[in-house]
Write a protein that holds these residues in place. Sequence first.
Motif, PDB file in Angstrom:
ATOM      1  N   SER A  38       0.823  -1.217   0.000  1.00 12.08           N
ATOM      2  CA  SER A  38       0.000   0.000   0.000  1.00 12.08           C
ATOM      3  C   SER A  38       0.863   1.276   0.000  1.00 12.08           C
ATOM      4  CB  SER A  38      -0.962  -0.021   1.189  1.00 12.08           C
ATOM      5  OG  SER A  38      -0.252  -0.181   2.384  1.00 12.08           O
ATOM      6  N   TRP A  76       1.263   5.756   0.732  1.00  8.77           N
ATOM      7  CA  TRP A  76       1.215   6.601   1.934  1.00  8.77           C
ATOM      8  C   TRP A  76       0.005   7.521   2.002  1.00  8.77           C
ATOM      9  CZ3 TRP A  76       1.097  11.436  -0.046  1.00  8.77           C
ATOM     10  CH2 TRP A  76       1.800  11.698  -1.231  1.00  8.77           C
ATOM     11  N   LYS A 113       2.208  -5.110   3.330  1.00  7.12           N
ATOM     12  CA  LYS A 113       3.333  -4.203   3.557  1.00  7.12           C
ATOM     13  C   LYS A 113       2.844  -2.776   3.346  1.00  7.12           C
ATOM     14  CE  LYS A 113       6.416  -2.234   1.183  1.00  7.12           C
ATOM     15  NZ  LYS A 113       6.454  -0.944   1.908  1.00  7.12           N
ATOM     16  N   GLU A 134       6.525   2.736   3.838  1.00  6.61           N
ATOM     17  CA  GLU A 134       7.546   3.129   4.819  1.00  6.61           C
ATOM     18  C   GLU A 134       7.430   4.613   5.194  1.00  6.61           C
ATOM     19  OE1 GLU A 134       7.885   2.430   1.708  1.00  6.61           O
ATOM     20  OE2 GLU A 134       9.448   3.592   0.696  1.00  6.61           O
ATOM     21  N   GLY A 144      -0.209   2.044  -5.830  1.00  6.27           N
ATOM     22  CA  GLY A 144       0.928   2.959  -5.789  1.00  6.27           C
ATOM     23  C   GLY A 144       1.142   3.599  -7.143  1.00  6.27           C
ATOM     24  N   SER A 145       2.376   3.994  -7.393  1.00  7.83           N
ATOM     25  CA  SER A 145       2.687   4.741  -8.617  1.00  7.83           C
ATOM     26  C   SER A 145       2.825   3.813  -9.818  1.00  7.83           C
ATOM     27  CB  SER A 145       3.987   5.510  -8.408  1.00  7.83           C
ATOM     28  OG  SER A 145       5.036   4.589  -8.176  1.00  7.83           O
ATOM     29  N   THR A 149       6.446   2.147  -9.883  1.00  7.26           N
ATOM     30  CA  THR A 149       6.613   0.952  -9.044  1.00  7.26           C
ATOM     31  C   THR A 149       5.692  -0.161  -9.540  1.00  7.26           C
ATOM     32  OG1 THR A 149       6.999   2.458  -7.205  1.00  7.26           O
ATOM     33  CG2 THR A 149       6.760   0.156  -6.656  1.00  7.26           C
ATOM     34  N   LEU A 160      -3.108   2.129  -9.883  1.00  5.77           N
ATOM     35  CA  LEU A 160      -1.982   3.073  -9.990  1.00  5.77           C
ATOM     36  C   LEU A 160      -2.459   4.521 -10.095  1.00  5.77           C
ATOM     37  CD1 LEU A 160       0.052   0.820 -12.449  1.00  5.77           C
ATOM     38  CD2 LEU A 160       0.031   0.763  -9.956  1.00  5.77           C
ATOM     39  N   CYS A 182      -5.755   9.312  -5.386  1.00  5.05           N
ATOM     40  CA  CYS A 182      -5.599   8.874  -6.779  1.00  5.05           C
ATOM     41  C   CYS A 182      -6.730   9.425  -7.638  1.00  5.05           C
ATOM     42  CB  CYS A 182      -5.536   7.358  -6.848  1.00  5.05           C
ATOM     43  SG  CYS A 182      -6.952   6.571  -6.099  1.00  5.05           S
ATOM     44  N   GLU A 224       1.122  12.931 -13.300  1.00  5.97           N
ATOM     45  CA  GLU A 224       0.343  12.969 -12.062  1.00  5.97           C
ATOM     46  C   GLU A 224       0.969  13.998 -11.115  1.00  5.97           C
ATOM     47  OE1 GLU A 224       0.419   9.622  -9.288  1.00  5.97           O
ATOM     48  OE2 GLU A 224      -1.761   9.737  -9.241  1.00  5.97           O
TER      49      GLU A 224
HETATM   50  P1  NAD Z   1       4.962   4.098  -4.578  1.00  2.81           P
HETATM   51  O1  NAD Z   1       4.762   3.380  -5.859  1.00  2.81           O
HETATM   52  O2  NAD Z   1       6.177   4.916  -4.412  1.00  2.81           O
HETATM   53  O3  NAD Z   1       4.972   3.073  -3.344  1.00  2.81           O
HETATM   54  C1  NAD Z   1       3.870   2.223  -3.080  1.00  2.81           C
HETATM   55  C2  NAD Z   1       4.340   1.037  -2.264  1.00  2.81           C
HETATM   56  O4  NAD Z   1       5.224   0.236  -3.047  1.00  2.81           O
HETATM   57  C3  NAD Z   1       5.106   1.392  -0.990  1.00  2.81           C
HETATM   58  O5  NAD Z   1       4.658   0.553   0.046  1.00  2.81           O
HETATM   59  C4  NAD Z   1       6.538   1.071  -1.358  1.00  2.81           C
HETATM   60  O6  NAD Z   1       7.357   0.719  -0.262  1.00  2.81           O
HETATM   61  C5  NAD Z   1       6.350  -0.124  -2.266  1.00  2.81           C
HETATM   62  N1  NAD Z   1       7.463  -0.414  -3.179  1.00  2.81           N
HETATM   63  C6  NAD Z   1       8.427   0.422  -3.640  1.00  2.81           C
HETATM   64  N2  NAD Z   1       9.242  -0.243  -4.501  1.00  2.81           N
HETATM   65  C7  NAD Z   1       8.794  -1.507  -4.583  1.00  2.81           C
HETATM   66  C8  NAD Z   1       9.207  -2.671  -5.310  1.00  2.81           C
HETATM   67  N3  NAD Z   1      10.245  -2.644  -6.145  1.00  2.81           N
HETATM   68  N4  NAD Z   1       8.498  -3.812  -5.157  1.00  2.81           N
HETATM   69  C9  NAD Z   1       7.407  -3.852  -4.348  1.00  2.81           C
HETATM   70  N5  NAD Z   1       6.978  -2.796  -3.624  1.00  2.81           N
HETATM   71  C10 NAD Z   1       7.655  -1.629  -3.742  1.00  2.81           C
HETATM   72  O7  NAD Z   1       3.637   4.966  -4.366  1.00  2.81           O
HETATM   73  P2  NAD Z   1       3.363   6.066  -3.246  1.00  2.81           P
HETATM   74  O8  NAD Z   1       4.187   7.268  -3.577  1.00  2.81           O
HETATM   75  O9  NAD Z   1       3.456   5.454  -1.902  1.00  2.81           O
HETATM   76  O10 NAD Z   1       1.815   6.397  -3.487  1.00  2.81           O
HETATM   77  C11 NAD Z   1       1.339   7.373  -4.348  1.00  2.81           C
HETATM   78  C12 NAD Z   1       0.869   6.743  -5.640  1.00  2.81           C
HETATM   79  O11 NAD Z   1      -0.163   5.802  -5.371  1.00  2.81           O
HETATM   80  C13 NAD Z   1       0.262   7.747  -6.605  1.00  2.81           C
HETATM   81  O12 NAD Z   1       0.724   7.474  -7.904  1.00  2.81           O
HETATM   82  C14 NAD Z   1      -1.225   7.460  -6.513  1.00  2.81           C
HETATM   83  O13 NAD Z   1      -1.973   7.808  -7.638  1.00  2.81           O
HETATM   84  C15 NAD Z   1      -1.224   5.991  -6.288  1.00  2.81           C
HETATM   85  N6  NAD Z   1      -2.506   5.563  -5.716  1.00  2.81           N
HETATM   86  C16 NAD Z   1      -3.376   4.847  -6.487  1.00  2.81           C
HETATM   87  C17 NAD Z   1      -4.620   4.477  -5.983  1.00  2.81           C
HETATM   88  C18 NAD Z   1      -5.611   3.697  -6.801  1.00  2.81           C
HETATM   89  O14 NAD Z   1      -6.550   3.131  -6.234  1.00  2.81           O
HETATM   90  N7  NAD Z   1      -5.480   3.649  -8.115  1.00  2.81           N
HETATM   91  C19 NAD Z   1      -4.956   4.835  -4.672  1.00  2.81           C
HETATM   92  C20 NAD Z   1      -4.042   5.579  -3.935  1.00  2.81           C
HETATM   93  C21 NAD Z   1      -2.805   5.924  -4.450  1.00  2.81           C
END
Ligand code: NAD
Length: 473
Positions: A131, A133, A157, A160, A206-207, A210, A229, A262, A360
């Motif tokens: 998940s 942040w 997980k 962080e 996440g992004s 990633t 994403l 998001c 974004e």
């Molecule tokens: P991020 O991609 O940087 O990190 C997300 C998670 O991935 C964290 O827990 C991180 O520790 C983990 N991570 C990092 N590298 C990894 C790897 N190589 N393998 C596995 N896990 C890894 O995203 P963020 O900055 O925490 O969150 C913001 C992003 O999340 C924005 O792009 C937002 O649009 C997106 N988001 C999407 C939704 C949705 O439902 N579509 C909802 C909320 C947020």
Amino acid sequence: MTMLQARDPRTGQLDYSFAAASRDDIERATNRLRAAGQDWQKLGLEGRIARLTKLADVIGQHRNAIAERLCVDTGRRKIAGREVDGAIGAIRGWIAQSPHLLPDGWTEGRMNPAIRHAPQFVPYSLVGVISPWNFPLTLSMIDTIPALLAGCTVMIKASEVTPRFVEPLQAAIEDAGLKDVLTFVQGAGATGSDLIDHVDAICFTGSVATGRKVAAAAAGNMIPAFLELGGKDPLIILDTADIELASDAALRGSVLSTGQACQSIERIYVAKSIHDAFLKKLVEKAKAVRLNWPDIGAGEIGPIIFADQADILQRHIDDAVAKGARALTGGQVETHGGGRWLKPTVLTDVTHDMLVMREETFGPILPVMAFDTVDEAIQLANDTEFGLSAAVFAGTLEEAEHVGRQIEAGGVSLNDAALTALFHEAEKHSFKLSGMGGSRMGPAGFQRFLRRKALIANTGTPAPIGAFAEDAP
Ligand code: NAD
């Protein structure tokens, strides 16, 4: 042991240390989950409903402890409480819905009525959840709850960047007697990557950057990846729209949670005939939005949770201004008490050459652009590599729907904005780069954790090989 530190977004202080789980830690914990998973499946849906009812009750008892830590993680108090209440509501909602979501019984074959089939639904033994942040608790639990009900065990997980809420939530999970089937691991990307190597399916929020790595790792392990994403959500406002209502929806949809959502509106397209009046109203309302600083108990928007995000917001604003845009409100990331804030920033004179219209942003930035024809508005809205969600505002629902059906996105709010955050009952996919895998919302959000097994029965007599001979009649 790798120690990590988390920053308090209100003070900028790195005041929380925690240990990152190693690959061995994950191996041990996943072995334990897999062993307990067999009894969890044998409990059946009814048994699991009873156990999750208890979890909802116990999270309710731990509500304040969890919300307080989440409040420090995110720098916002009211939304922290709502995240906890929302998780309890989601557990109760899935409990009510899940008994009605799976077909049962035998179906006669179409080609040969003697051959019937019946479904069996087999859960993945262990599901991983990773998940982000921005809504740390909501997005840790959103896929976890239906996965548990389906009969999977789950390892989460959390980000962080926001780790503090995990300890009190894990305490609630233990009090509810569920620690053998649901557990958190803490850590950064390396821990997330190790997790993917130990599970049977991965749910990632996440992004896009990633998400690509997660998809590649999951493909290497031949496990399904459900990816939610980023987005660059457009809002189209037609000339028949009520300006008062449209500006309310545009502002709330863009700046709620400091735009760190998001489904936030990130681009606003307004019909030329109402553009000036709309912009005036939007600026008026944007200027009235208050930071929740110095008093966390007042104001509408909190700090920027992730420090690096503040740099991205400023870069997008500066790039737009350098290319001819004007900031009518906000425009400058502010530092107060060590934390970083941005007031709602309404941008005008924007073009699709600017980062703020393409990448974004994830902040309270509202770029507004005028359009001449509805076709032009649709073309502009679809001119993006993202397809998470969108919104259309018009004088009537019919007009909004007509345009909404032409937008390339998985969820379209009509005569409001960002409704996908408030309404989880409708199935929706993420289009384009915004994601992959079955719908997280609606019935599929439960069904996707169950593999379909077909029991195929012949109620007639088995055919002899001779029936397939080249010279058979
Ligand atoms: P991020 O991609 O940087 O990190 C997300 C998670 O991935 C964290 O827990 C991180 O520790 C983990 N991570 C990092 N590298 C990894 C790897 N190589 N393998 C596995 N896990 C890894 O995203 P963020 O900055 O925490 O969150 C913001 C992003 O999340 C924005 O792009 C937002 O649009 C997106 N988001 C999407 C939704 C949705 O439902 N579509 C909802 C909320 C947020």
